[in-house]
Design a protein around this motif. Structure first.
Motif, PDB file in Angstrom:
ATOM      1  N   UNK A  68       0.837  -1.212   0.000  1.00  0.00           N
ATOM      2  CA  UNK A  68       0.000   0.000   0.000  1.00  0.00           C
ATOM      3  C   UNK A  68       0.869   1.258   0.000  1.00  0.00           C
ATOM      4  N   UNK A  69       1.852   1.285   0.910  1.00  0.00           N
ATOM      5  CA  UNK A  69       2.655   2.505   1.053  1.00  0.00           C
ATOM      6  C   UNK A  69       3.636   2.657  -0.109  1.00  0.00           C
ATOM      7  N   UNK A  70       4.282   1.557  -0.507  1.00  0.00           N
ATOM      8  CA  UNK A  70       5.267   1.709  -1.588  1.00  0.00           C
ATOM      9  C   UNK A  70       4.563   2.034  -2.906  1.00  0.00           C
ATOM     10  N   UNK A  71       3.351   1.498  -3.110  1.00  0.00           N
ATOM     11  CA  UNK A  71       2.618   1.837  -4.330  1.00  0.00           C
ATOM     12  C   UNK A  71       2.224   3.320  -4.316  1.00  0.00           C
ATOM     13  N   UNK A  72       1.866   3.840  -3.149  1.00  0.00           N
ATOM     14  CA  UNK A  72       1.523   5.271  -3.064  1.00  0.00           C
ATOM     15  C   UNK A  72       2.742   6.120  -3.449  1.00  0.00           C
ATOM     16  N   UNK A  73       3.917   5.700  -2.987  1.00  0.00           N
ATOM     17  CA  UNK A  73       5.128   6.462  -3.334  1.00  0.00           C
ATOM     18  C   UNK A  73       5.429   6.378  -4.830  1.00  0.00           C
ATOM     19  N   UNK A  74       5.146   5.198  -5.398  1.00  0.00           N
ATOM     20  CA  UNK A  74       5.375   5.037  -6.846  1.00  0.00           C
ATOM     21  C   UNK A  74       4.443   5.974  -7.625  1.00  0.00           C
ATOM     22  N   UNK A  75       3.172   6.081  -7.154  1.00  0.00           N
ATOM     23  CA  UNK A  75       2.258   7.042  -7.790  1.00  0.00           C
ATOM     24  C   UNK A  75       2.816   8.456  -7.647  1.00  0.00           C
ATOM     25  N   UNK A  76       3.377   8.759  -6.457  1.00  0.00           N
ATOM     26  CA  UNK A  76       3.886  10.123  -6.215  1.00  0.00           C
ATOM     27  C   UNK A  76       4.949  10.471  -7.261  1.00  0.00           C
ATOM     28  N   UNK A  77       5.881   9.538  -7.497  1.00  0.00           N
ATOM     29  CA  UNK A  77       6.944   9.843  -8.466  1.00  0.00           C
ATOM     30  C   UNK A  77       6.385   9.911  -9.884  1.00  0.00           C
ATOM     31  N   UNK A  78       5.422   9.049 -10.183  1.00  0.00           N
ATOM     32  CA  UNK A  78       4.813   9.098 -11.520  1.00  0.00           C
ATOM     33  C   UNK A  78       4.144  10.463 -11.747  1.00  0.00           C
ATOM     34  N   UNK A  79       3.392  10.947 -10.755  1.00  0.00           N
ATOM     35  CA  UNK A  79       2.739  12.261 -10.920  1.00  0.00           C
ATOM     36  C   UNK A  79       3.772  13.377 -11.051  1.00  0.00           C
ATOM     37  N   UNK A  80       4.926  13.232 -10.390  1.00  0.00           N
ATOM     38  CA  UNK A  80       5.960  14.264 -10.521  1.00  0.00           C
ATOM     39  C   UNK A  80       6.554  14.254 -11.930  1.00  0.00           C
ATOM     40  N   UNK A  81       6.667  13.046 -12.526  1.00  0.00           N
ATOM     41  CA  UNK A  81       7.167  12.959 -13.922  1.00  0.00           C
ATOM     42  C   UNK A  81       6.161  13.621 -14.864  1.00  0.00           C
ATOM     43  N   UNK A  82       4.883  13.388 -14.588  1.00  0.00           N
ATOM     44  CA  UNK A  82       3.839  13.885 -15.493  1.00  0.00           C
ATOM     45  C   UNK A  82       3.560  15.378 -15.282  1.00  0.00           C
ATOM     46  N   UNK A  83       3.912  15.903 -14.105  1.00  0.00           N
ATOM     47  CA  UNK A  83       3.623  17.319 -13.802  1.00  0.00           C
ATOM     48  C   UNK A  83       4.885  18.005 -13.284  1.00  0.00           C
ATOM     49  N   UNK A  84       5.879  18.220 -14.173  1.00  0.00           N
ATOM     50  CA  UNK A  84       7.154  18.786 -13.708  1.00  0.00           C
ATOM     51  C   UNK A  84       6.999  20.142 -13.025  1.00  0.00           C
ATOM     52  N   UNK A  85       5.968  20.920 -13.430  1.00  0.00           N
ATOM     53  CA  UNK A  85       5.806  22.246 -12.800  1.00  0.00           C
ATOM     54  C   UNK A  85       5.412  22.093 -11.330  1.00  0.00           C
TER      55      UNK A  85
END
Ligand code: HEM
Length: 474
Positions: free
Chosen positions: A286-303
């Motif tokens: 649960x927690x590691x998947x949430x972190x993976x989403x966090x990095x994915x959203x940062x890749x998709x939203x660099x601003x």
């Protein structure tokens, strides 16, 4: 049974039911939250299904879910029986926490877990210090990639699993450790084994799972995970010094020594292995998947990533490790983490509940023993609550002055009696790992990689499809 259902005049409506199989073909069990969304449009926020002869009611939207879980917490606090776990030693008063029936033993074990987690590290290294230390190890590991493109999945799993391993067994795995790689694969495989049409069918027709050989064949990963836990507990017992408690396992073993009363409260060997398994399975992916989403959203939203980094630079700087004290001074970063959890929607249909007694919800009658699905996804994406339910929009968690606010419909950890007992720990991990990673690196998409998909892959947990990234040291 059909006759009985017809006599409940105020029972929630639902799709037409076929003989024997009920409405099971109305649901895509590899994507249940999407199927529920379609049925919600047709039948409203409360609708019924029938898994063979098991009554199921699905609750949708913030208002409905809150009313059930918070205002009628007791009525909805039970869990149905999961036949697919019997082969691992689950039985009466021997159910761990996650799938335990609502009652005395569940209460005792849950209280034990919450208080041990809370008291953790008294006199020794605090839980927060351990998270900060592990985040540092993770950064060194990422640095060794020297800005090349790589998949961060297993390393994040390793870091988060180390936190649970630390709490449960006072131990951790080095990055790249072969046992850990195997364990990580087992976690994934066991989630896959529990997803889809077949496990649903086996749960409602338990006789099938009791046919000799069936469980061994279908739930190989689950069994291997249990074997891993058994070996670890055994090793732990041999190295134990009763004068000194290293971790939750030692505290549990100490409870077990209190004799018959403790045993009646659920503190026996079989529950030790099941609680341990619960903490690993509920607390890692649960927690590691949430972190993976966090990095994915940062890749998709660099601003958005740049704004987070600017806030971290201003409040913490580039050298000092983040601490939980910083959280209040980082409203934007905090809002981004919450929006990651809302959009990532990691546990979209939570875990099934069951009614503990006959009850009513918004004028509908729901009898005792009905399986209840709380569609958390429909709460986190509820159009009546969120301004832009289907967009990544951190402003959902900020007021007009840029201060952090948490709308009540933010329920990724569920609510009420069965709400996640790991919430505090998970929130600390998400905050400390995320801020440390963004303090030290800028995450970018490799030039040759197509834009990663934003929709998830469901296997009890909703996780991102595999993607590569580059971590550029700052
Ligand atoms: C239950 C979410 C992390 C331990 C749950 C439930 C959800 C959830 C939705 C089901 C609640 C219900 O049935 O209504 C999450 C999320 C996490 C997370 C999104 C991370 C981002 C953790 C951690 C631990 C943990 C770190 C342990 C250290 C548990 C346990 C239960 C549970 C033991 C069962 C509670 C019960 O049945 O009484 N979690 N969880 N979780 N979680 Fe978590």
């Amino acid at each position: 049974f059909m006759k009985r259902r017809k006599t409940w005049s105020r029972y929630p409506p639902g799709p037409a039911s076929l003989p024997f199989i009920g409405t099971m073909f109305s649901i895509d069990f590899r994507n249940p939250h999407r199927s529920f969304g379609q049925l919600q449009e047709k039948f409203g926020n409360i609708f019924s299904l029938q898994n063979c002869w098991t009554n199921v009611v699905v609750l949708n939207g913030y208002k409905t879910v809150k009313e059930a879980l918070v205002h009628k917490s007791d009525d909805f606090a039970d869990r149905p029986h999961f036949a697919i776990y019997e082969h691992m030693g689950y039985g009466k008063n021997c159910e761990g926490i996650v799938v335990a029936r609502y009652g005395h033993v569940w209460k005792e074990l849950r209280r034990f877990t919450l208080s041990t987690l809370r008291n953790f590290g008294m006199g020794k290294k605090s839980l927060e210090e351990r998270v900060v230390e592990e985040a540092g190890f993770l950064c060194s590991e990422i640095e060794s990639e020297e800005g090349k493109s790589f998949d961060i999945h297993v390393r994040l799993n390793n870091a988060i699993c180390n936190m649970i391993c630390n709490i449960v067994f006072g131990d951790r795995f080095d990055y790249g450790d072969e046992t850990f790689k195997k364990l990580s694969q087992l976690f994934q495989n066991s989630l896959d084994e529990e997803t889809g049409f077949l496990p649903q069918l086996l749960n409602v027709v338990p006789i099938l799972v009791r046919i000799p050989g069936v469980a061994q064949k279908l739930f190989r990963a689950q069994r291997e995970l249990m074997d891993f836990i058994d070996v670890a507990i055994d090793k732990h017992r041999k190295t134990r010094d009763p004068a000194y408690t290293r971790d939750i396992t030692d505290v549990f073993l100490k409870e077990m020594e209190k004799g018959k009363a403790a045993e009646e409260n659920g503190f026996h060997y079989n529950n030790l292995r099941l609680v341990t398994l619960d903490l690993f399975t509920a607390g890692s992916e649960t927690t590691s998947t949430s972190l993976r989403w966090a990095l994915l959203y940062m890749l998709l939203h660099p601003e958005i990533q740049s704004k987070v980094q600017a806030e971290i630079d201003k409040v913490i700087g580039r050298e000092r490790p983040p601490s939980m004290m910083d959280q209040a001074s980082l409203p934007y970063t905090n809002a981004v983490i919450h929006e990651v959890q809302r959009c990532g929607d990691v546990v979209p249909v939570a875990l099934p509940h069951m009614t503990y007694r006959d009850t009513e919800l918004q004028g509908f009658f729901i009898p005792k023993g009905t399986t209840i699905i709380t569609n958390l996804s429909s709460v986190l994406k509820d159009e009546t609550v969120w301004e832009k339910p289907n967009e990544f929009y951190p402003e959902h968690f900020l007021d007009a002055k840029g201060q952090f606010v948490k709308p009540e419909a933010f329920l990724p950890f569920s609510a009420g009696r069965r709400a996640c007992p790991g919430e505090q720990l998970a929130r600390m991990e998400l905050f400390l790992f995320f801020t440390t990673l963004l303090q030290k690196f800028t995450f970018v998409l490799p030039e040759d990689q197509p834009r990663p998909q934003e929709d998830g892959h469901f296997a009890l947990i909703n996780s991102p499809h595999p993607f590569l990234l580059r971590a550029l040291p700052r």
